[in-house]
Structure formats: structure tokens, C-alpha cells
Design a protein around this motif. Structure first.
Motif, PDB file in Angstrom:
ATOM      1  N   GLN A 145       0.824  -1.214   0.000  1.00 28.60           N
ATOM      2  CA  GLN A 145       0.000   0.000   0.000  1.00 28.60           C
ATOM      3  C   GLN A 145       0.856   1.261   0.000  1.00 28.60           C
ATOM      4  O   GLN A 145       0.507   2.253  -0.644  1.00 28.60           O
ATOM      5  CB  GLN A 145      -0.922   0.000   1.214  1.00 28.60           C
ATOM      6  N   PRO A 150       1.558   2.361  -5.253  1.00 27.77           N
ATOM      7  CA  PRO A 150       1.429   3.711  -5.824  1.00 27.77           C
ATOM      8  C   PRO A 150       2.581   4.123  -6.726  1.00 27.77           C
ATOM      9  O   PRO A 150       2.363   4.841  -7.708  1.00 27.77           O
ATOM     10  CB  PRO A 150       1.359   4.621  -4.593  1.00 27.77           C
ATOM     11  N   ARG A 164      -3.448  13.647 -11.184  1.00 27.27           N
ATOM     12  CA  ARG A 164      -3.406  12.898  -9.924  1.00 27.27           C
ATOM     13  C   ARG A 164      -4.808  12.665  -9.357  1.00 27.27           C
ATOM     14  O   ARG A 164      -5.039  11.690  -8.641  1.00 27.27           O
ATOM     15  CB  ARG A 164      -2.552  13.657  -8.904  1.00 27.27           C
ATOM     16  N   GLU A 166      -7.230  11.519 -10.767  1.00 30.87           N
ATOM     17  CA  GLU A 166      -7.799  10.292 -11.327  1.00 30.87           C
ATOM     18  C   GLU A 166      -7.019   9.049 -10.909  1.00 30.87           C
ATOM     19  O   GLU A 166      -7.308   7.946 -11.383  1.00 30.87           O
ATOM     20  CB  GLU A 166      -7.823  10.380 -12.868  1.00 30.87           C
ATOM     21  N   ASP A 168      -6.905   7.231  -8.147  1.00 27.05           N
ATOM     22  CA  ASP A 168      -7.682   6.168  -7.507  1.00 27.05           C
ATOM     23  C   ASP A 168      -8.548   5.422  -8.511  1.00 27.05           C
ATOM     24  O   ASP A 168      -8.749   4.202  -8.397  1.00 27.05           O
ATOM     25  CB  ASP A 168      -8.552   6.735  -6.387  1.00 27.05           C
ATOM     26  N   THR A 169      -9.078   6.134  -9.509  1.00 26.30           N
ATOM     27  CA  THR A 169      -9.870   5.483 -10.554  1.00 26.30           C
ATOM     28  C   THR A 169      -9.037   4.446 -11.292  1.00 26.30           C
ATOM     29  O   THR A 169      -9.471   3.308 -11.520  1.00 26.30           O
ATOM     30  CB  THR A 169     -10.392   6.525 -11.560  1.00 26.30           C
ATOM     31  N   LEU A 171      -6.199   3.055 -10.255  1.00 26.01           N
ATOM     32  CA  LEU A 171      -5.774   2.006  -9.330  1.00 26.01           C
ATOM     33  C   LEU A 171      -6.862   0.960  -9.138  1.00 26.01           C
ATOM     34  O   LEU A 171      -6.603  -0.256  -9.232  1.00 26.01           O
ATOM     35  CB  LEU A 171      -5.390   2.623  -7.983  1.00 26.01           C
ATOM     36  N   GLU A 172      -8.077   1.401  -8.867  1.00 27.32           N
ATOM     37  CA  GLU A 172      -9.168   0.452  -8.614  1.00 27.32           C
ATOM     38  C   GLU A 172      -9.461  -0.394  -9.844  1.00 27.32           C
ATOM     39  O   GLU A 172      -9.685  -1.608  -9.744  1.00 27.32           O
ATOM     40  CB  GLU A 172     -10.414   1.215  -8.172  1.00 27.32           C
TER      41      GLU A 172
END
Length: 421
Positions: A145, A150, A164, A166, A168-169, A171-172
Motif C-alpha cells: 500500500q 502507488p 493525480r 484520477e 484512484d480510478t 488504481l481500482e
């Protein structure tokens, strides 16, 4: 006897074993035969899927070098065939054969040389410093994590010009695509629907960005892919998003896995960690290659036999699925001395961790090497006593995972001060 069968290949628990235990089992298979047969009922289709795992180095190399005999464009590079509409969507040119493969790879390769990517290569250092600054004072973290996850994804997002906001979009969605069916990432719904939804999120994001860059070009890779000043061929609007999915998935998860396995290997082999610590810069080139060899982040790629032929005394038939098991090849004692040992000074090291020689050799190998090298140089100099501090949690794959990932890796270290500005 050149072919055998082994039920462990379709046992999900086997693929969740610690790396050394899993590789010990694969070594047993390799010494029996170069090809190991398996079959399973595909839960998505109900159809029985049969394939042969290729366990030895020479055969993996030979198959990789002969794309006309062993192709990538029939069905998929995954073990089950994918619907035709999904092939390009998820695989871009790794699911293609020439001439389509040569055209798309050639376009991307023009913008993916070390010279063209020099700014990205330089930014790897800055991004790694930023990420380690974020946890270096904590003393104990989940390294996946905190760093492994990242760091390479931020490099790719910055390279493509994705904001930046976006992150999390991306990554998921990438976690879903390369989860191997892990319920933690897939959720409770239909697995194929989850995959397509993740792909669509990335496609929408990339199509919007490409449209913006056509109107307002910058110096990022997306701009280079949708503009040319020399009349050269370029990716069509429908080809940009699949390439990004390939880059975000393959370029992120493989480096992430190499970093996680590398830290675990150094913790298990303190003499090798000390050897690297004693000469951080000098040992780095061979150490990075050894991490890739031993970890073999990409578990496999599939090839399909295009016509009846014989290889290593085994009769193969048109349509046969061959699964190139890179980790098995990378520990073949016919090629590597003491192959089960982790040796940061190993030289020569002709591993196939970036794929075998041929048209599908990893286009981003130089970037991956740079990322892994920078990550370990900074870890070894900034957090020299970092060690694994708990159970390593593997990806909860529901079959043979395309990438043999570590989901959680608890580590501890002496806290240090951030160094970034």
C-alpha cells in the motif's frame, strides 16, 4: 516421455503458496517433462479448457521466437479464450499477430525509446522520493500500500498526462483487471461484468484525455501518440485506450510485484541484502535482474499452435494452447547454476522475466528496470534495516494468476526524515 499431467496446475491453493514452495512444486513438474497437461471447467462458460504448460527454458525461448508457429492472436494470451470484442480491449497488441502487431507496436515504440522517455526516466527518481517521504517516518507499514502499489502507477499516470485526481480510478480498475478473480477486488457481482466495467472506466478516462490532447497537445506520451509531425502512422482513436489499459495494467502490476517480492527476498536472504548494501550502485544492475528472474512477476503468457508440428519430441496440433511458465524457465538447472538460490551478483543471467526473445518481448523493460533499481537504491540508502514484519499475503487468485502478486507485505524499519522539498 515428453508430456505429463499434474493436478496442481488447476489447484487454486497451489498458486497461493509462498513463492519458494510453489516453485519447488513446479521444479518437480519440470524434471518430469517439458510439457505438462491440464484441463479445467471454465466457470464462466461451462466449457472444458485444455492446455499444456511449458516448463523448460529452451522450449519457452523457442516458442517465443516462432510467432508464425505459436501465435498470440487466436483466442487470447490468457488461458481461456476471450470474446473477440474483448481481445483488443484488454490486451492491445499483446493479443495480436503481424501485421497488426508490428504496426501498433512500431507506433508505440517510436515514443517508448529511452531517449523519448528520458523525462519519464528522470521523473522516476522524484516520484520514488515523494512516495517514500510519505511513509518513512512511520516505522511500520504495509509496503504494498505504501510503495509497491502507488509508485509505478504514479509514474505511468504522469507519463500519460493523467491528473493525480484520477489516480484512484486507475488504481481500482487495474486491481480488478489483474486480480485473478480475487473477491477482495472483484466484489460479489458477475466477474466478467466487473472486468468490463473496469475496462470501460479506463477507456472513458483515456478517450477523454486523448480528445483533450488532440486539441491542446502537451509533452506527455498521450500527446505523442495522437499527434505526428512527420506524416507517420499513429494510433487510431479506438487504439489509444486499449494501449493505455495494457500499459496501466502490465506496466504497473509487474513492477509492483517485483518490488514486493524483492523486499521479501532480501529479508529472507540477509547475506544478499548486505552484499547489496555494501555496494548499492555497483550491485544494482545484477540485483534487479535477479529479482526479476526469481520473482518472475508475469506468471505466464499463452501461445496457440497454428499448425501440426513436433517440438522436443512432442506432437502438437493446430489449436493447442501452450502456457509459457516463465518462473519455471527462469529456474531451469539446464541454464542456471544453483537456480533456487537468490544471488544479487548473478552473471550471466539470461532470464525470460520480460518474456522470451521475439516480437512480444516487453516493450517497457527499460522503464521497469529503472523503476526497480531506483526503488531499491532509495530503500537501501534511506531505510537500510527494512525487513518483513509479518505474514506475506498473496493474491487470492481463482486460478493461475497472470501476475503472481503479493497483496499485503508488512515491513518495519527505523524511521527517517523526509528528503523531498
Amino acid at each position: 516421455m515428453s508430456t505429463t499431467t499434474d493436478p496442481r496446475l488447476i489447484d487454486v491453493e497451489f498458486w497461493r503458496l509462498p513463492l519458494h514452495e510453489r516453485m519447488a512444486g513446479i521444479a518437480e513438474m519440470r524434471e518430469v517433462a517439458p510439457f505438462v497437461e491440464a484441463s479445467f471447467a471454465n466457470p464462466l462458460t461451462g466449457v472444458t479448457e485444455s492446455f499444456r504448460v511449458v516448463t523448460r527454458y529452451d522450449e519457452v525461448v523457442e516458442i517465443s521466437k516462432r510467432p508464425k508457429d505459436f501465435c498470440s492472436g487466436q483466442g487470447a494470451v490468457s488461458i481461456p479464450d476471450m470474446p473477440a470484442e474483448a481481445l483488443d480491449f484488454f490486451g492491445s497488441f499483446i493479443n495480436m499477430d503481424d501485421p497488426r502487431h508490428a504496426r501498433q507496436r512500431g507506433i508505440v515504440a517510436r515514443s517508448f525509446t529511452p531517449r523519448q522517455l528520458q523525462g519519464v526516466l528522470d521523473s522516476v527518481e522524484t516520484i520514488c522520493t515523494e512516495v517514500i517521504d510519505g511513509f518513512c517516518e512511520d516505522g511500520e507499514v504495509d509496503l504494498v500500500q505504501a510503495l509497491s502499489q502507488p509508485f509505478p502507477l504514479l509514474v505511468i499516470c504522469d507519463m500519460m498526462g493523467i491528473p493525480r485526481s484520477e489516480f484512484d480510478t486507475v488504481l481500482e480498475a487495474t486491481n480488478v483487471i489483474l486480480s485473478g478473480g480475487d473477491p477482495e477486488f472483484m466484489g460479489d457481482g458477475d466477474p466478467m461484468m466487473a472486468l468490463f466495467e473496469a475496462g470501460m472506466r479506463l477507456t472513458t478516462l483515456m478517450n477523454d484525455l486523448a480528445e483533450e490532447r488532440r486539441a491542446n497537445p502537451t509533452d506527455d506520451l498521450t500527446s505523442k501518440l495522437v499527434h505526428n509531425e512527420l506524416g507517420e502512422d499513429m494510433l487510431t482513436p479506438g487504439e489509444v485506450a486499449p494501449f493505455f489499459i495494457l500499459l496501466a495494467v502490465a506496466g504497473n502490476d509487474t513492477t509492483r510485484t517485483a518490488i514486493s517480492h524483492g523486499v521479501n527476498l532480501l529479508s529472507q536472504n540477509p547475506d544478499q541484502r548486505q552484499a547489496w548494501l555494501d555496494d548499492v550502485e555497483g550491485v544494482a544492475p545484477t540485483a534487479v535482474e535477479e529479482i526479476v528472474r526469481v520473482a518472475s512477476p508475469v506468471t505466464f503468457m499463452r501461445r496457440t499452435v497454428t499448425h501440426d508440428l513436433t517440438l522436443s519430441g512432442t506432437d502438437l496440433h493446430e489449436g493447442d494452447k501452450l502456457v509459457l511458465l516463465y518462473g519455471a524457465a527462469n529456474r531451469d538447472p539446464r541454464v542456471f547454476d544453483d537456480p533456487e538460490s537468490f544471488d544479487v551478483r548473478r552473471d550471466p543471467n539470461p532470464h525470460v522475466g520480460f518474456g522470451g526473445p521475439g516480437p512480444h518481448f516487453c516493450l517497457g523493460a527499460h522503464l521497469a528496470r529503472r523503476e526497480v533499481s531506483v526503488a531499491f537504491r532509495q530503500l537501501l540508502t534511506r531505510l537500510p534495516d527494512i525487513e518483513v514484519a509479518g505474514d506475506v499475503v498473496p493474491l487470492d487468485a481463482q486460478g493461475i494468476p497472470l501476475v503472481g502478486g503479493i497483496k499485503r507485505l508488512p515491513v518495519r524499519f527505523t524511521p527517517s526524515a523526509p528528503v523531498g522539498g
